[in-house]
Design a protein around this motif. Structure first.
Motif, mmCIF file in Angstrom:
data_model
loop_
_atom_site.group_PDB
_atom_site.id
_atom_site.type_symbol
_atom_site.label_atom_id
_atom_site.label_comp_id
_atom_site.label_asym_id
_atom_site.label_seq_id
_atom_site.Cartn_x
_atom_site.Cartn_y
_atom_site.Cartn_z
ATOM 1 N N GLU A 153 7.602 31.902 62.558
ATOM 2 C CA GLU A 153 6.807 30.674 62.462
ATOM 3 C C GLU A 153 5.354 31.002 62.095
ATOM 4 O O GLU A 153 4.752 30.346 61.244
ATOM 5 C CB GLU A 153 6.878 29.952 63.809
ATOM 6 N N LYS A 154 4.807 32.031 62.720
ATOM 7 C CA LYS A 154 3.410 32.410 62.507
ATOM 8 C C LYS A 154 3.161 32.939 61.091
ATOM 9 O O LYS A 154 2.112 32.681 60.506
ATOM 10 C CB LYS A 154 3.021 33.482 63.546
ATOM 11 N N LEU A 155 4.129 33.666 60.531
ATOM 12 C CA LEU A 155 3.918 34.355 59.258
ATOM 13 C C LEU A 155 4.311 33.544 58.025
ATOM 14 O O LEU A 155 4.001 33.935 56.904
ATOM 15 C CB LEU A 155 4.668 35.688 59.256
ATOM 16 N N ASN A 156 5.004 32.438 58.223
ATOM 17 C CA ASN A 156 5.400 31.586 57.110
ATOM 18 C C ASN A 156 4.542 30.324 57.078
ATOM 19 O O ASN A 156 3.886 29.973 58.051
ATOM 20 C CB ASN A 156 6.883 31.188 57.238
ATOM 21 N N HIS A 157 4.574 29.628 55.951
ATOM 22 C CA HIS A 157 3.917 28.325 55.825
ATOM 23 C C HIS A 157 4.964 27.278 56.207
ATOM 24 O O HIS A 157 5.775 26.876 55.384
ATOM 25 C CB HIS A 157 3.442 28.160 54.378
ATOM 26 N N ILE A 158 4.972 26.869 57.480
ATOM 27 C CA ILE A 158 5.977 25.944 57.971
ATOM 28 C C ILE A 158 5.620 24.520 57.553
ATOM 29 O O ILE A 158 4.576 23.992 57.899
ATOM 30 C CB ILE A 158 6.154 26.040 59.515
ATOM 31 N N ALA A 159 6.532 23.934 56.783
ATOM 32 C CA ALA A 159 6.326 22.578 56.256
ATOM 33 C C ALA A 159 7.034 21.530 57.112
ATOM 34 O O ALA A 159 6.813 20.335 56.934
ATOM 35 C CB ALA A 159 6.835 22.506 54.820
ATOM 36 N N GLY A 160 7.894 21.965 58.036
ATOM 37 C CA GLY A 160 8.614 21.028 58.890
ATOM 38 C C GLY A 160 9.724 21.722 59.637
ATOM 39 O O GLY A 160 10.010 22.903 59.400
ATOM 40 N N TYR A 161 10.350 20.974 60.545
ATOM 41 C CA TYR A 161 11.398 21.518 61.415
ATOM 42 C C TYR A 161 12.653 20.655 61.332
ATOM 43 O O TYR A 161 12.559 19.438 61.142
ATOM 44 C CB TYR A 161 10.925 21.561 62.868
ATOM 45 N N SER A 194 14.093 38.573 45.456
ATOM 46 C CA SER A 194 15.321 39.190 45.974
ATOM 47 C C SER A 194 16.531 38.311 45.679
ATOM 48 O O SER A 194 16.401 37.137 45.365
ATOM 49 C CB SER A 194 15.202 39.463 47.478
ATOM 50 N N LYS A 195 17.687 38.915 45.793
ATOM 51 C CA LYS A 195 18.934 38.218 45.488
ATOM 52 C C LYS A 195 19.402 37.385 46.688
ATOM 53 O O LYS A 195 19.055 37.681 47.830
ATOM 54 C CB LYS A 195 20.021 39.226 45.117
ATOM 55 N N ILE A 196 20.212 36.362 46.391
ATOM 56 C CA ILE A 196 20.831 35.564 47.448
ATOM 57 C C ILE A 196 21.560 36.515 48.387
ATOM 58 O O ILE A 196 22.225 37.444 47.952
ATOM 59 C CB ILE A 196 21.824 34.543 46.840
ATOM 60 N N GLY A 197 21.420 36.288 49.681
ATOM 61 C CA GLY A 197 22.073 37.144 50.669
ATOM 62 C C GLY A 197 21.124 38.143 51.294
ATOM 63 O O GLY A 197 21.398 38.675 52.361
ATOM 64 N N SER A 198 19.981 38.395 50.639
ATOM 65 C CA SER A 198 19.013 39.306 51.262
ATOM 66 C C SER A 198 17.596 38.738 51.236
ATOM 67 O O SER A 198 16.626 39.461 51.409
ATOM 68 C CB SER A 198 19.066 40.693 50.610
ATOM 69 N N VAL A 199 17.469 37.422 51.036
ATOM 70 C CA VAL A 199 16.155 36.786 51.023
ATOM 71 C C VAL A 199 15.464 37.026 52.370
ATOM 72 O O VAL A 199 16.056 36.861 53.434
ATOM 73 C CB VAL A 199 16.273 35.271 50.732
ATOM 74 N N SER A 200 14.205 37.419 52.300
ATOM 75 C CA SER A 200 13.437 37.747 53.504
ATOM 76 C C SER A 200 13.201 36.521 54.388
ATOM 77 O O SER A 200 13.064 35.397 53.895
ATOM 78 C CB SER A 200 12.090 38.344 53.094
ATOM 79 N N LEU A 201 13.105 36.784 55.684
ATOM 80 C CA LEU A 201 12.710 35.744 56.641
ATOM 81 C C LEU A 201 11.235 35.385 56.484
ATOM 82 O O LEU A 201 10.793 34.338 56.946
ATOM 83 C CB LEU A 201 12.929 36.242 58.079
ATOM 84 N N ILE A 202 10.480 36.274 55.862
ATOM 85 C CA ILE A 202 9.041 36.073 55.721
ATOM 86 C C ILE A 202 8.701 35.861 54.247
ATOM 87 O O ILE A 202 8.807 36.784 53.438
ATOM 88 C CB ILE A 202 8.251 37.288 56.278
ATOM 89 N N ASN A 203 8.298 34.645 53.915
ATOM 90 C CA ASN A 203 7.901 34.269 52.550
ATOM 91 C C ASN A 203 6.667 33.375 52.651
ATOM 92 O O ASN A 203 6.766 32.156 52.516
ATOM 93 C CB ASN A 203 9.036 33.512 51.849
ATOM 94 N N PRO A 204 5.494 33.957 52.920
ATOM 95 C CA PRO A 204 4.301 33.141 53.190
ATOM 96 C C PRO A 204 3.910 32.187 52.064
ATOM 97 O O PRO A 204 3.252 31.187 52.310
ATOM 98 C CB PRO A 204 3.188 34.169 53.408
#
Length: 148
Positions: free
Chosen positions: A138-146, A93-103
Motif C-alpha cells: 500500500e505504501k509503495l504503490n499509488h493506490i487509486a482505490g480499494y 514484465s510478462k503476465i504471471g510475473s508482474v511485480s506487486l510494486i508498480n509506483p
C-alpha cells in the motif's frame, strides 16, 4: 529487479525475494508451493481503461473478476484486461510475473490482503516471488482505490 530491490531497501521495507525452480502460474500453485493460505497469494493484474492503465492486486481467494462491478465502483467508462504485449509495455514484465510494486501505475488493492502479515506475489522476474507485508504494498504503490 534491481530497481525493485533498491526501492524496497530505500524504504526500509521488510521483504524476502524467494527464488524457485518451477513456474507458478496460479494462486493455488503458489499456495501449494509455499505452504500458505490461498488468500496470501497476491496476483497483480493489469487493466486497460478509458483513463489509462491500472493495476489490481487481489487476494488469491477473490474468485472471478467482475469487470462491470469494477467499472461502476471506480467510475470508468471502459475496462478490460490488458493484452499480454500491453502488460509487458506498461510493467516491463510478462503476465504471471508482474511485480506487486508498480509506483507509476494507479493501483486498486483488495482489502482482504490485510488479513495477513505477509503476502506473496510477483517481482517482475519469472521464478521469483516477493514476500511482503500488505501495508508496504500500500505504501509503495499509488493506490487509486480499494475493493472489498
Amino acid at each position: 529487479m534491481d530497481k525493485l530491490i533498491s526501492l524496497l531497501k530505500n524504504q526500509h521495507v521488510d521483504y524476502e525475494v524467494v527464488e524457485h525452480n518451477i513456474p507458478i502460474n496460479t494462486a493455488q500453485q503458489g499456495a501449494n508451493y509455499f505452504g500458505i493460505d490461498i488468500g496470501q497469494t497476491a496476483p497483480t493484474l493489469i487493466f486497460k481503461t478509458d483513463k489509462g492503465y491500472y493495476a489490481l492486486i487481489i487476494s488469491g481467494d477473490y474468485g472471478r473478476i467482475d469487470l462491470i462491478a469494477l467499472q461502476e465502483k471506480f467510475q470508468l467508462q471502459e475496462i478490460k484486461f490488458a493484452k499480454p504485449n500491453e502488460v509487458e509495455q506498461v510493467t516491463g514484465s510478462k503476465i504471471g510475473s508482474v511485480s506487486l510494486i508498480n509506483p507509476d501505475i494507479p493501483t486498486f488493492m483488495d482489502r482482504e490482503l490485510f488479513r495477513f502479515n505477509y503476502v506473496y506475489g510477483g517481482t517482475g522476474v519469472p521464478q521469483t516471488t516477493l514476500k511482503i507485508n500488505p501495508k508496504d504494498i500500500e505504501k509503495l504503490n499509488h493506490i487509486a482505490g480499494y475493493i472489498r
